[in-house]
Design an enzyme around this catalytic site. Structure first.
Site, PDB file in Angstrom:
ATOM      1  N   GLY B  22      37.413  34.202  68.601  1.00 29.84           N
ATOM      2  CA  GLY B  22      38.708  33.533  68.596  1.00 29.84           C
ATOM      3  C   GLY B  22      38.688  32.102  69.051  1.00 29.84           C
ATOM      4  O   GLY B  22      39.728  31.458  69.124  1.00 29.84           O
ATOM      5  N   LYS B  26      33.819  25.531  66.466  1.00 26.53           N
ATOM      6  CA  LYS B  26      32.788  26.258  65.735  1.00 26.53           C
ATOM      7  C   LYS B  26      31.590  25.361  65.481  1.00 26.53           C
ATOM      8  O   LYS B  26      31.581  24.588  64.524  1.00 26.53           O
ATOM      9  CB  LYS B  26      33.350  26.748  64.407  1.00 26.53           C
ATOM     10  CG  LYS B  26      34.540  27.676  64.598  1.00 26.53           C
ATOM     11  CD  LYS B  26      34.977  28.274  63.295  1.00 26.53           C
ATOM     12  CE  LYS B  26      36.247  29.091  63.451  1.00 26.53           C
ATOM     13  NZ  LYS B  26      36.243  29.985  64.590  1.00 26.53           N
ATOM     14  N   ASP B  94      39.028  27.649  77.866  1.00 25.83           N
ATOM     15  CA  ASP B  94      38.723  26.533  76.981  1.00 25.83           C
ATOM     16  C   ASP B  94      37.227  26.361  76.824  1.00 25.83           C
ATOM     17  O   ASP B  94      36.727  26.116  75.741  1.00 25.83           O
ATOM     18  CB  ASP B  94      39.289  25.230  77.569  1.00 25.83           C
ATOM     19  CG  ASP B  94      40.550  24.810  76.875  1.00 25.83           C
ATOM     20  OD1 ASP B  94      41.141  25.647  76.184  1.00 25.83           O
ATOM     21  OD2 ASP B  94      40.937  23.638  77.026  1.00 25.83           O
ATOM     22  N   HIS B 136      35.740  15.004  76.325  1.00 21.82           N
ATOM     23  CA  HIS B 136      36.603  15.427  77.431  1.00 21.82           C
ATOM     24  C   HIS B 136      35.828  15.741  78.708  1.00 21.82           C
ATOM     25  O   HIS B 136      36.433  15.818  79.776  1.00 21.82           O
ATOM     26  CB  HIS B 136      37.404  16.672  77.047  1.00 21.82           C
ATOM     27  CG  HIS B 136      38.419  16.444  75.962  1.00 21.82           C
ATOM     28  ND1 HIS B 136      39.365  15.454  76.048  1.00 21.82           N
ATOM     29  CD2 HIS B 136      38.616  17.060  74.774  1.00 21.82           C
ATOM     30  CE1 HIS B 136      40.118  15.487  74.945  1.00 21.82           C
ATOM     31  NE2 HIS B 136      39.684  16.442  74.158  1.00 21.82           N
ATOM     32  N   ASP B 171      39.686  10.686  67.581  1.00 24.41           N
ATOM     33  CA  ASP B 171      40.033  12.098  67.734  1.00 24.41           C
ATOM     34  C   ASP B 171      41.549  12.192  67.976  1.00 24.41           C
ATOM     35  O   ASP B 171      42.147  11.248  68.491  1.00 24.41           O
ATOM     36  CB  ASP B 171      39.271  12.623  68.958  1.00 24.41           C
ATOM     37  CG  ASP B 171      39.208  14.136  69.067  1.00 24.41           C
ATOM     38  OD1 ASP B 171      38.137  14.681  68.788  1.00 24.41           O
ATOM     39  OD2 ASP B 171      40.205  14.749  69.474  1.00 24.41           O
ATOM     40  N   ASP B 260      39.791  16.201  64.115  1.00 20.01           N
ATOM     41  CA  ASP B 260      41.036  16.954  64.286  1.00 20.01           C
ATOM     42  C   ASP B 260      42.242  16.051  64.078  1.00 20.01           C
ATOM     43  O   ASP B 260      43.371  16.495  64.176  1.00 20.01           O
ATOM     44  CB  ASP B 260      41.089  17.645  65.658  1.00 20.01           C
ATOM     45  CG  ASP B 260      40.623  16.743  66.777  1.00 20.01           C
ATOM     46  OD1 ASP B 260      40.412  15.547  66.532  1.00 20.01           O
ATOM     47  OD2 ASP B 260      40.469  17.244  67.913  1.00 20.01           O
ATOM     48  N   ARG B 266      43.457  22.818  62.725  1.00 19.29           N
ATOM     49  CA  ARG B 266      43.965  23.996  63.460  1.00 19.29           C
ATOM     50  C   ARG B 266      44.593  23.594  64.788  1.00 19.29           C
ATOM     51  O   ARG B 266      45.526  24.251  65.254  1.00 19.29           O
ATOM     52  CB  ARG B 266      42.795  24.957  63.674  1.00 19.29           C
ATOM     53  CG  ARG B 266      43.148  26.247  64.348  1.00 19.29           C
ATOM     54  CD  ARG B 266      42.020  27.246  64.176  1.00 19.29           C
ATOM     55  NE  ARG B 266      42.087  28.304  65.179  1.00 19.29           N
ATOM     56  CZ  ARG B 266      41.148  29.222  65.362  1.00 19.29           C
ATOM     57  NH1 ARG B 266      40.070  29.218  64.608  1.00 19.29           N
ATOM     58  NH2 ARG B 266      41.274  30.150  66.283  1.00 19.29           N
TER      59      ARG B 266
END
Lengths: 514, 435
Positions: B22, B26, B94, B136, B171, B260, B266
């Site tokens: 989940g 990836k 996370d 991050h 990003d 992203d 997503r």
């Protein structure tokens, strides 16, 4: 009207007027925070007014949510209060929020600069100056603000007031009274998570080396990397010729899964190019060595046996996508990395379609006989689901929380746990006995529904056609024709299962619907 | 202009990690990109390196020893013995502990570090590491799917030879880890374009975060609202970068290409197409400054793969067809099987033209505050020994009658701040003197 209300940033209002129902207003945040763990570093100096700033970049969607949750909050009261403020002269507004008051200490402590930072006092001054620049020129400011929000159909008055609240945000001046109320009504811990700050101190910054190095410093890792290819010193056409020649003997060897193809002649071949590099760009020599020493291609995976595939699928069914568990308990012949690679290739094959359809069926069935494992649900839920609400993540501490698939899964697993009774063993038995039948019924039902709805689902249809070959190993017509005793249920479930999947796909790729 | 030398860093195993059931991150997207790069025939046009793996020691150039030690030891099996550290290092939802975690970190970090080294030694003009860009990660903790901040480590390497390094982040999330690491220094300018507000992760990136102490005005933040499209994004990106180049004059650039920010991500909420995203990459490439390109976010696998494949082609300046070549992953690109599918988005662009203009002006006003470039700039940049050896040889061979040979002239690098047109730009024209 509804849209205008949405655009009034709720927390900002909370600062400006004493709202009648502050608890309801807080509700959404409570939801969010309960599910999150507090951040590791809590900034004690945080001033609640900062959330006003954050809110300026608010978007409509969460406000929709908040609105829905607000329930008894009366937007009319807020609106009229804010409109009053919006109509006030600027001086009055400033006075009202203490901006003109020289004694107001909050002015500096609520600077937009990070409170935690050991910044110089100029920071505040500059910000104040910025604000004042905007302040002196009121007509210009207003029109600019109108335009900032010009995509919102609203009356001039409402625009005005959005301008006013924007100004309030900039001056960031909650009165003492508001401050107390804030403290009373919600815990500062929650406010701390509103907006994060850049931390300053030896624990946070990188240590910058002084000065510059000389180029004669030894290269520390000079030989630890590996040059695999360098395009210099040979014409590109030569490379292509070489690659075509190099791949000729391999085409016959190519096997593995059904995806191996020979259609693209100029596919780059890492091994061949590396060989050419090693041979000092001598094409003849490289080809000679390659023929001499035919190595199996390592870039595609070595072939998986039927047993490994079956075990992998069983593992996926039992453990979900926990590849470590699958490796430990089901497919010991492969590394976890190989399993991951296999999974992504397998996922787009017919085997997967069969697997997924079967899983869907089982899911339907076991909601009648509850007790299905979490993992299967998980697997299915992770099949693409159109996402929404991405522009706001409910928890600023967690990136994953914004994942719509995750949110949905959490809800479903909660619901699921409510009526889970049967033991896993029973489940396993049921699955063993019903597995074959369900595959059969998917076959018939999926074919029917696909042609009925006229939607192109080539993948699943072809999966069905080849199903006889891949799984039963023989007569596919028998598979299609046979009906088990509970086939009626199966067919029904099958249709709905397949069409579920198609709905998902359609939502993701609107162009698929012809 | 001649083509640039592009070095591409890829570990064949870096895609074979899995964050857990989940999880939207990836790593296998990297395998898909590599497969596309090969099948488009882009591979043979670049220098290909199997990169060095970063050691714990390399990681400790930025991170704390405790934290790296923890990353090195923790596995899904011994997780229980580390429970008290998990929240301390922000490892959990996370940033889960997964099989091979440290290997993964050491692969992507090593690739970025080596890219920086190759740039330092002028062995390439552009270094590409799509596995990197985990912006991050903080000095003492993991954050937002990032464990080790390869960008910070690469920038630190660049700072060995470069007086000023520019970091650009496209990003959708704020590049908080990098900004925080260099918040107090004037030798690194961080510029981040991101969605800001409304609980959007990570909650930093306000336009008023401008850096502190010596680093004041050296952090640039461009907060955007959801739904920004190609035209609006470029309208902000180009002038901001232009101003940054003008005022900061970096000698090396690190570009984080988080995908992203594409439409239909997503976790993202922007509406960029692969072309719009690529336009930013092309713009930075054309600045002609040594460039390290890294990946970053990107959670809709097929779109990330399209985007970074396309951007690889831009960096080596090759046209590639819109029709995707056959790969083992072709099915992921159904139904169109193209590189640039139409970006269908239902997200409205919440950024008005005025808002964007206002932001650009704000950035410009802050940049103007950089009166003098940092002190390092005033130091002599040490001679490059390798290059100077070449130079000596050239001098030996040079025609003694020619005062400035063509070679010398070509080699002469003119500071961008110089305003004269060249050697002939003098008040008295030499030609007229001869008469």
């Amino acid at each position: 009207m509804a849209r205008t209300v949405q655009y009034i940033p709720v927390p900002r209002i909370r600062k400006n007027i004493p709202p009648p129902n502050i608890e309801e207003e807080e509700d959404p945040r409570h939801h969010y925070m309960l599910r999150s763990k507090p951040g590791p570093s809590v900034d004690k100096e945080f001033n609640p007014s900062i959330d006003m700033m954050v809110n300026d970049y608010d978007d409509e969607r969460t406000l929709d949510e908040e609105e829905a949750l607000e329930g008894s909050e009366d937007p009319q009261t807020e609106l009229s209060n804010l409109q009053k403020e919006g109509d006030m002269p600027l001086e009055e507004l400033l006075a009202m929020y203490g901006y003109g008051d020289p004694g107001a200490e909050n002015a500096s402590s609520s600077s937009s600069d990070k409170p935690a930072s050991s910044h110089d006092p100029n920071a505040d001054k500059d910000d104040l100056e910025n604000n004042m620049v905007i302040d002196d020129d009121e007509p210009r400011k207003e029109s600019a603000l109108h335009q900032l929000y010009n995509d919102i159909p609203s009356t001039p008055k409402q625009k005005d007031h959005s301008g006013a609240s924007r100004l309030l945000r900039l001056s960031r001046q909650p009165s003492d009274e508001d401050e107390e109320e804030d403290d009373y009504d919600y815990s500062p811990d929650e406010e701390d998570e509103w907006k994060k700050t850049i931390m300053v101190g030896p624990d946070y910054q990188a240590v910058i080396p002084d000065g510059l190095c000389k180029y004669d410093d030894a290269l520390p890792y000079e030989n630890e990397d590996k040059l695999l290819w360098d395009p210099k010193s040979l014409e590109e056409v030569e490379f292509e010729k070489f690659l075509i020649k190099a791949q000729e003997p391999l085409v016959n060897n190519a096997q593995g899964m059904s995806y191996v193809s020979s259609s693209i002649p100029v596919r780059d071949d890492e091994q061949a190019l590396y060989l050419l590099l090693q041979c000092g760009y001598n094409v003849e020599e490289a080809l000679r060595r390659r023929r001499m020493n035919v190595v199996p291609p390592t870039d595609t995976m070595s072939l998986w046996s039927e047993e490994e595939c079956r075990n992998f699928e069983n593992g996926l069914r039992t453990y979900g996508k926990d590849f470590h568990q699958i490796q430990q308990n089901k497919v010991r012949t492969r590394s976890v990395g190989e399993l991951v690679q296999f999974y992504y290739l397998w996922k787009k094959t017919e085997r997967h379609d069969i697997f997924a359809n079967k899983a869907r069926l089982e899911k339907k069935k076991y909601t009648l006989h509850p007790g299905v494992t979490d993992y299967m649900d998980r697997f299915l839920d992770e099949q693409d689901i159109p996402s929404c609400h991405r522009s706001s993540s409910p928890n600023v501490n967690s990136l994953i929380y914004a994942d719509p698939k995750r949110q949905q899964r959490v809800q479903e697993s909660l619901a699921d746990s409510l009526h889970r009774t049967a033991s896993p063993n029973e489940l396993e038995k049921q699955r063993d006995t019903e597995g074959v039948e369900s595959v059969v019924s998917v076959g018939t039902s999926a074919g029917g529904s696909a042609s009925d709805s006229g939607i192109n689902c080539g993948a699943s249809v072809s999966a069905l056609n080849s199903e006889g070959d891949t799984i039963k190993g023989d007569d596919s017509s028998v598979a299609k024709g046979s009906q088990s005793s509970d086939s009626l249920i199966d067919v029904e479930a099958g249709i709905s299962g397949v069409s579920d999947e198609m709905d998902d796909d359609v939502a993701l790729h609107p162009s698929r619907v012809k | 202009m001649s083509k640039k030398t592009v070095s591409y860093f890829y570990s064949p195993d870096v895609g074979n990690f899995h964050y857990g059931p989940g999880h939207p991150m990836k790593p296998h997207r990297l395998s898909v990109i590599h497969s596309l790069v090969m099948n488009y025939g882009l591979y043979k046009k670049m220098q290909i390196y199997r990169p060095y793996r970063a050691s714990a020691h390399d990681m400790c150039r930025f991170h704390s020893d405790d934290y790296i030690d923890f990353l090195q030891r923790v596995t899904p099996q011994n997780l229980q013995t580390y429970t008290k550290y998990l929240s301390h290092f922000n490892v959990g939802d996370d940033c889960p502990v997964f099989e091979g975690l440290f290997d993964f970190c050491s692969m992507y970090t090593g690739a970025s570090l080596e890219g920086a080294m190759k740039l330092n030694h002028n062995s390439c003009d552009i270094a590409v590491n799509w596995s990197g860009g985990l912006h991050h990660a903080k000095k003492f903790e993991a954050s937002g799917f990032c464990y080790v901040n390869d960008i910070v480590i690469a920038v630190l390497e660049l700072l060995k030879y470069h007086a000023r390094v520019l970091y650009i982040d496209i990003d959708v999330h704020h590049g908080d880890g990098v900004q925080e690491a260099f918040y107090l220094t004037d030798r690194v300018m961080t510029v981040s374009f991101h969605k800001y507000g409304n609980y959007f992760f990570p909650g930093t990136g306000d336009m008023y975060e401008i850096g502190a102490e010596s680093g004041r005005y050296y952090s640039v933040n461009v907060p955007l609202k959801e739904g920004i499209d190609d035209a609006s994004y470029v309208q902000v990106f180009k002038p901001v970068i232009q101003y940054v180049m003008e005022f900061f004059q970096p000698t090396a650039i690190v570009l984080q290409c988080g995908a992203d920010s594409l439409a239909n991500d997503r976790l993202g909420c922007f509406s960029l197409s692969t072309k719009g995203h690529g336009e930013c990459v092309r713009f930075v490439r054309d600045l002609n400054v040594p460039l390290l390109t890294v990946g970053g976010g990107g959670y809709t696998l097929r779109n990330v793969a399209r985007c970074w494949t396309y951007e690889t082609s831009l960096l080596i300046d090759e046209q590639i067809s819109n029709e995707l070549p056959y790969t083992e992953y072709l099915e992921y690109f159904a139904p169109d099987f193209t590189l640039h599918p139409d970006a269908v988005t239902r997200q409205e662009n919440a950024n008005s033209k005025q808002y964007l203009e206002w932001i650009v002006k704000h950035v410009y006003d802050n940049l103007k505050m950089i009166q003098h470039s940092p002190s390092v700039q005033m130091h002599d940049i040490p001679a490059d020994t390798l290059a100077s050896t070449d130079h000596d040889q050239d001098e030996d061979n040079a025609d003694p009658d020619v005062r400035i040979s063509q070679l010398d002239e070509d080699r002469r690098i003119e500071p961008a701040s110089e305003f004269f047109d060249g050697d002939k730009d003098q008040d008295k024209n030499e030609d007229s003197n001869e008469i």
